[in-house]
Design a protein around this motif. Sequence first.
Motif, short mmCIF file in Angstrom:
data_model
loop_
_atom_site.label_atom_id
_atom_site.label_comp_id
_atom_site.label_asym_id
_atom_site.label_seq_id
_atom_site.Cartn_x
_atom_site.Cartn_y
_atom_site.Cartn_z
N LEU A 111 0.84 -1.20 0.00
CA LEU A 111 0.00 0.00 0.00
C LEU A 111 0.88 1.25 0.00
O LEU A 111 0.63 2.20 -0.75
N ILE A 112 1.93 1.22 0.82
CA ILE A 112 2.83 2.37 0.87
C ILE A 112 3.50 2.57 -0.49
O ILE A 112 3.59 3.69 -0.98
N LEU A 113 3.91 1.48 -1.10
CA LEU A 113 4.54 1.58 -2.43
C LEU A 113 3.58 2.25 -3.42
O LEU A 113 3.96 3.16 -4.16
N ARG A 114 2.33 1.85 -3.40
CA ARG A 114 1.36 2.42 -4.34
C ARG A 114 1.11 3.90 -4.04
O ARG A 114 0.97 4.71 -4.96
N THR A 115 1.08 4.25 -2.77
CA THR A 115 0.81 5.66 -2.45
C THR A 115 2.01 6.53 -2.79
O THR A 115 1.85 7.67 -3.20
N VAL A 116 3.22 5.97 -2.67
CA VAL A 116 4.40 6.71 -3.10
C VAL A 116 4.32 7.00 -4.60
O VAL A 116 4.69 8.07 -5.07
N GLY A 117 3.75 6.05 -5.35
CA GLY A 117 3.61 6.25 -6.79
C GLY A 117 2.52 7.23 -7.12
O GLY A 117 2.55 7.88 -8.16
N GLU A 118 1.53 7.37 -6.25
CA GLU A 118 0.46 8.33 -6.56
C GLU A 118 0.87 9.74 -6.16
O GLU A 118 0.76 10.67 -6.95
N SER A 119 1.31 9.93 -4.94
CA SER A 119 1.66 11.27 -4.49
C SER A 119 2.84 11.21 -3.52
O SER A 119 2.64 11.07 -2.32
N PRO A 120 4.06 11.32 -4.07
CA PRO A 120 5.23 11.26 -3.18
C PRO A 120 5.21 12.39 -2.16
O PRO A 120 5.70 12.20 -1.04
N GLU A 121 4.63 13.53 -2.52
CA GLU A 121 4.59 14.66 -1.58
C GLU A 121 3.80 14.27 -0.33
O GLU A 121 4.24 14.48 0.80
N THR A 122 2.60 13.70 -0.56
CA THR A 122 1.77 13.32 0.57
C THR A 122 2.44 12.20 1.37
O THR A 122 2.44 12.23 2.61
N ASN A 139 -10.90 1.61 -20.61
CA ASN A 139 -11.76 2.01 -19.50
C ASN A 139 -11.08 3.05 -18.61
O ASN A 139 -10.14 2.75 -17.88
N ARG A 140 -11.56 4.28 -18.68
CA ARG A 140 -10.87 5.37 -17.98
C ARG A 140 -11.01 5.26 -16.46
O ARG A 140 -10.11 5.61 -15.72
N GLN A 141 -12.15 4.75 -16.03
CA GLN A 141 -12.36 4.56 -14.61
C GLN A 141 -11.28 3.64 -14.03
O GLN A 141 -10.67 3.91 -13.00
N MET A 142 -11.02 2.55 -14.76
CA MET A 142 -10.00 1.59 -14.35
C MET A 142 -8.63 2.26 -14.30
O MET A 142 -7.86 2.07 -13.38
N LEU A 143 -8.36 3.05 -15.35
CA LEU A 143 -7.07 3.74 -15.41
C LEU A 143 -6.88 4.61 -14.18
O LEU A 143 -5.84 4.59 -13.55
N ALA A 144 -7.92 5.34 -13.83
CA ALA A 144 -7.81 6.26 -12.69
C ALA A 144 -7.48 5.49 -11.42
O ALA A 144 -6.79 6.00 -10.54
N GLN A 145 -7.98 4.26 -11.33
CA GLN A 145 -7.73 3.49 -10.11
C GLN A 145 -6.33 2.92 -10.04
O GLN A 145 -5.78 2.77 -8.97
N HIS A 146 -5.77 2.56 -11.18
CA HIS A 146 -4.53 1.80 -11.14
C HIS A 146 -3.31 2.57 -11.62
O HIS A 146 -2.19 2.14 -11.41
N PHE A 147 -3.52 3.69 -12.29
CA PHE A 147 -2.39 4.44 -12.83
C PHE A 147 -1.61 5.12 -11.71
O PHE A 147 -2.20 5.82 -10.88
N PRO A 148 -0.30 4.92 -11.64
CA PRO A 148 0.48 5.65 -10.64
C PRO A 148 0.61 7.12 -11.06
O PRO A 148 1.35 7.43 -12.00
N ALA A 149 -0.12 7.99 -10.39
CA ALA A 149 -0.33 9.35 -10.91
C ALA A 149 0.95 10.16 -11.05
O ALA A 149 1.02 11.08 -11.85
N SER A 150 1.98 9.84 -10.27
CA SER A 150 3.19 10.66 -10.38
C SER A 150 4.27 9.95 -11.19
O SER A 150 5.44 10.23 -11.02
N LEU A 151 3.85 9.05 -12.08
CA LEU A 151 4.80 8.28 -12.88
C LEU A 151 5.75 9.20 -13.63
O LEU A 151 5.32 10.14 -14.29
N ALA A 152 7.04 8.93 -13.47
CA ALA A 152 8.12 9.62 -14.20
C ALA A 152 8.32 11.06 -13.76
O ALA A 152 9.10 11.78 -14.38
N LYS A 153 7.63 11.48 -12.70
CA LYS A 153 7.88 12.83 -12.21
C LYS A 153 8.95 12.78 -11.12
O LYS A 153 8.81 12.03 -10.16
#
Lengths: 306, 510
Positions: A164-175, A286-300
């Motif tokens: 879970l921590i790994l996934r959240t780091v991928g979504e928002s490293p700031e948070t 499926n965009r809904q699926m993408l929103a759930q699984h895409f690591p939002a801060s990818l490559a940033k």
Amino acid sequence: MDLFVAIFAGTVIAATPLIFAALGELVVEKSGVLNLGVEGMMLMGAAFAFWAVIAGLPMPVAILAGGLAGAAASLLFGVLALTFLTNQYAAGLALAIFGSGVSAFLGRNFGSAPIDALKRIQVPVLSDIPVIGPMVFRFDPMVYFAIACFLVITWFLYRTKAGLILRTVGESPETAHAIGFPVIRIRYLAVLFGGLMAGLGGAYLSVAYTPLWVENMTAGKGWIALALVVFATWRPLRVLLGAWLFGGMTILQLQGQALGIAVPSELLSALPYLATIAVLVIISQNRQMLAQHFPASLAKPFRPAS
Amino acid sequence: MIPRLELRNICKSYPGVVANDDISLSIMPGEIHAVLGENGAGKSTLMKIIYGAAQADSGEIYCDGRLIAAHDPASSRALGIEMVYQHFALFESVTVVENIALSLPGRFDLDALAAQITDLSQRYGMPIDPRRRVHDLSVGERQRVEIVRCLLRSPKLLILDEPTSVLTPQAVVKLFETLRQLAAEGCSIVYISHKLDEVQELCDSATVLRNGRVTGTAKPKQTTSLELARMMVGSQLPEMHVSPAMPGETPVLEVRGLTAAPRDRYGVALEGVSFAVHGGEIVGLAGISGNGQAELVALLSGERTHADPDAIRIGGKPSAHLGAGQRRRLGMAFVPEERLGRGAVPPHALWQNAVLTGHRTGIVRNGLVDRGKAAAFAKGVIDRFKVKANGPQASAQSLSGGNLQKFIVGREIALAPKLFLVSQPTWGVDVGAAAFIRQTLVDLSRAGAAVLVVSEELDELFEICDRLLVICQGKVSPPLIRRQTNREEVGLLMTNRASGTKGKDLALQD
């Protein structure tokens, strides 16, 4: 029936290097890092494992050497991308080219002789069951290990706090940083794991799948692994299915060539790549699926605020 | 009785500004204490110091009579001090229970935690489903998650930073009930706000800040809003001038039988929406958030198009099939509710943001941007609308919410629109800037433009609108003349359908 069994068994084997590399890259990307150097890390793994075998080391050690070579290569990327905050695309591409060069350099002395491939397991009793036996119980250990990796990674990502921590780091490293997680260290671990897995995938190619050394023997599988992760919308099960699809198309086109279908073999060879991408593009709409699984801060790049 | 929290002579400077200058205050157990002040008065800095996220240059903090020496958020939490930030620290792609589990120590047992969350959230009258993903939640629900996260640690002092700036009136009522219940159980609450009516309704005592200094303390329930406002703003608030409307004969915006599918799984379908806005008048659209406003605004602005061109007419021209750019060419201007990201590109300079919609005013020629003209245009907006900014080169994100909103509204008004569509014009904007923006809208309409304001703040709509529409479950009411209606009638229209079959869903959503 025999043909079907042969195609099935071939599919599973052809998919194995991809499963390793793509699952590794999945974990890396889930942490928000894009390492485009999979092809290079696989080649490093392939070269070092092959080298270890001709140097006389036992097979498990050789495969491990391949994995460690991939991890070492990924460390190079990690230092560039995570410590010095280099552009991740550029650092990854550099690694792909670097790995291909280093492996070709090492391979000059490998000769063209094949080696003894990784032995297959013959599970007692079970492997003698008609049809099921050769389809399920007569593979080399790495095939089973790849599937075990899939199960463990899925469990890790979705059932453990560390995942879970790994996934959240991928979504928002700031948070994640604000909550108090060591973002950079977590990303380093993910990158190293991705390198290890890519190295194992490469090692499988050179010591089990086609047990001989050919320059650039990955033939773009590293790039397919990258594409698999994206089009599988960052979900482990789809990565696994995508790898099998690719493996299946590879075997089918080989069968097609063997049967002498009146299509240029170059086109047939391209088929697995085309078919895999086409299918995955369709199921990734499926965009809904993408929103759930895409690591939002990818490559940033992320630099923790002091 | 020993105060739960006592601040003595807190000072804090940042390069160039004194954020807190000799601030003292004390809060008793079970007290709800307001820290009142405009944006930039030093409220947030003070809260960070209390929470330990920033260190005071000098001064002392006592908790239950004991001096807190070294201070950071972890030690604050150990003391029972919890904070709900204005911008939530939630991960969108994971579930509510996972989010909360991340910030709690101890065993990782999601099922037990989910049960605990359901339990606690129900006890305090703010139901949340622990298994939903955060990106599917409304802002109000996200705030509940943050509050429940704090409550799980049984805090002794809860700090809330502008908690209602993102909430609907109904959600505010519920939040207040929760906070009162908490206070009755002995938890002290620090309530940071710039909204006078809320402070008067909720808080036992108030400390008013201006420019980093305490300008007064008060019992808000026994103090008039005028007095509080004077302490806050330091001078008399500008009075609104709303002259009678002179609507034109033909409508500038005409919506006829507009029906549309929801935007996503949690959206609302529009059903036969019809209304008209004439030049020279302001029409307000009231409603609880999530009743189809997002869909309607997207269709009106041209972000979403509609197959039937006649469903929306701008200046008599069928326009529902036109994109946003084509509608702007017909004289429409639009201010979206998200300032950062939709209304402006945060890291870009103001002059660059001015080009985004101002490119039709001669700033762009032959595909090239005339930087001088763009800067002059931005400068014009900054001067005319009294935007506090470091010139046209300042980045959009460096401005305070109120100033950026003034800039965006000003940029659109500088285009001399015939039709002005604005969504939540004063969300999270301080009192002074909000009054200025409202007056600007009134002036624009009296100069002949048709203005449509979508807002969840009834006070705002009643202050400036000539006619009111109410949206509920995707249906829009017939227009009400502002002078002939009242809050009760509008409030009823906002909720009457909701009290029927979908009442339960709605309670869960807001």
